[in-house]
Design an enzyme around this catalytic site. Structure first.
Site, PDB file in Angstrom:
ATOM      1  N   HIS A 123      22.167  -0.251  13.220  1.00  0.00           N
ATOM      2  CA  HIS A 123      23.470  -0.179  13.881  1.00  0.00           C
ATOM      3  C   HIS A 123      23.400  -0.863  15.235  1.00  0.00           C
ATOM      4  O   HIS A 123      22.355  -0.883  15.883  1.00  0.00           O
ATOM      5  CB  HIS A 123      23.915   1.271  14.053  1.00  0.00           C
ATOM      6  CG  HIS A 123      24.196   1.952  12.756  1.00  0.00           C
ATOM      7  ND1 HIS A 123      25.379   1.774  12.073  1.00  0.00           N
ATOM      8  CD2 HIS A 123      23.448   2.787  11.994  1.00  0.00           C
ATOM      9  CE1 HIS A 123      25.355   2.480  10.958  1.00  0.00           C
ATOM     10  NE2 HIS A 123      24.184   3.104  10.876  1.00  0.00           N
ATOM     11  N   THR A 180      10.140  -6.870  16.555  1.00  0.00           N
ATOM     12  CA  THR A 180      11.566  -6.997  16.859  1.00  0.00           C
ATOM     13  C   THR A 180      12.024  -8.442  16.942  1.00  0.00           C
ATOM     14  O   THR A 180      13.221  -8.706  16.968  1.00  0.00           O
ATOM     15  CB  THR A 180      11.900  -6.312  18.199  1.00  0.00           C
ATOM     16  OG1 THR A 180      11.135  -6.935  19.236  1.00  0.00           O
ATOM     17  CG2 THR A 180      11.588  -4.819  18.141  1.00  0.00           C
ATOM     18  N   LYS A 181      11.043  -9.371  17.002  1.00  0.00           N
ATOM     19  CA  LYS A 181      11.354 -10.803  17.095  1.00  0.00           C
ATOM     20  C   LYS A 181      10.489 -11.566  16.115  1.00  0.00           C
ATOM     21  O   LYS A 181       9.456 -11.078  15.660  1.00  0.00           O
ATOM     22  CB  LYS A 181      11.095 -11.309  18.515  1.00  0.00           C
ATOM     23  CG  LYS A 181      11.996 -10.676  19.540  1.00  0.00           C
ATOM     24  CD  LYS A 181      11.713 -11.215  20.918  1.00  0.00           C
ATOM     25  CE  LYS A 181      12.647 -10.528  21.911  1.00  0.00           C
ATOM     26  NZ  LYS A 181      12.347 -10.881  23.266  1.00  0.00           N
ATOM     27  N   ASN A 212       0.825  -1.198   0.000  1.00  0.00           N
ATOM     28  CA  ASN A 212       0.000   0.000   0.000  1.00  0.00           C
ATOM     29  C   ASN A 212       0.862   1.252   0.000  1.00  0.00           C
ATOM     30  O   ASN A 212       2.072   1.195   0.216  1.00  0.00           O
ATOM     31  CB  ASN A 212      -0.947  -0.017   1.206  1.00  0.00           C
ATOM     32  CG  ASN A 212      -2.129  -0.924   0.968  1.00  0.00           C
ATOM     33  OD1 ASN A 212      -3.087  -0.537   0.323  1.00  0.00           O
ATOM     34  ND2 ASN A 212      -2.055  -2.147   1.472  1.00  0.00           N
TER      35      ASN A 212
END
Length: 177
Positions: free
Chosen positions: A95, A142-143, A64
């Site tokens: 980073h 994040t996982k 989208n």
């Protein structure tokens, strides 16, 4: 020279082609620019790509408007019939906050078939999202996300399960978007 031409392709798409109100024009350009682009895909206006050569989009998947896909160093592999909501970002590179030299850290992102990612979600580097999973709007993944689970929040956590007997094929091709 290869980096120059890759940067030029990115610049041309991200600043010009993405603004063309013709899905056919954008798709034609992306067929030569993506690592692979499945049939029946819909890429709406204002999507941006950082090295689309490392982006692989499966059949009938939808990006989208306003999505950002970052394939600068690692691969993004998106399955079939995946719906990615507006302004979603999929990152493969960042980073290491513990590095004294500001070293890169990242990894491939793999998104399974029939995944639904909501508006303004953020998928971080090195994450896999299993088949049929749902990522709620605004979630920060994040996982890894297991197949057929629903996740939400910052960071994303499981809030439910999705029906496993999914039987749909996306066919979303809006005019002038």
């Amino acid at each position: 020279m290869k980096v120059f031409f890759g940067s030029l392709l990115s610049y041309l798409f991200n600043n010009w082609v993405t603004l063309v109100p013709s899905r056919r024009v954008r798709t034609l350009y992306l067929r030569g620019y993506f690592g692979s682009l499945g049939s029946g895909c819909s890429i709406q206006m204002r999507c941006r790509f950082l090295n689309a050569r490392k982006v692989h989009l499966g059949d009938r998947s939808v990006l989208n408007f306003g999505c950002l896909l970052d394939g600068r160093k690692y691969i993004i592999k998106i399955g079939e019939d995946v719906s990615i909501g507006p302004e979603t970002s999929i990152l493969t590179l960042g980073h290491d906050p513990h590095s004294t030299t500001f070293a890169d850290r990242g990894g491939d992102v793999v998104i399974g078939d029939r995944v639904w990612i909501g508006y303004r979600a953020l998928v971080m580097p090195g994450v896999s999202i299993g088949e049929g999973a749902v990522v709620a709007a605004g979630a920060v993944v994040t996982k890894n996300v297991e197949s057929f689970t629903i996740v939400a929040g910052v960071p994303a956590k499981k809030i439910g399960d999705r029906e496993r007997a999914l039987d749909y094929r996306l066919n979303y091709h809006p005019w002038l978007i």
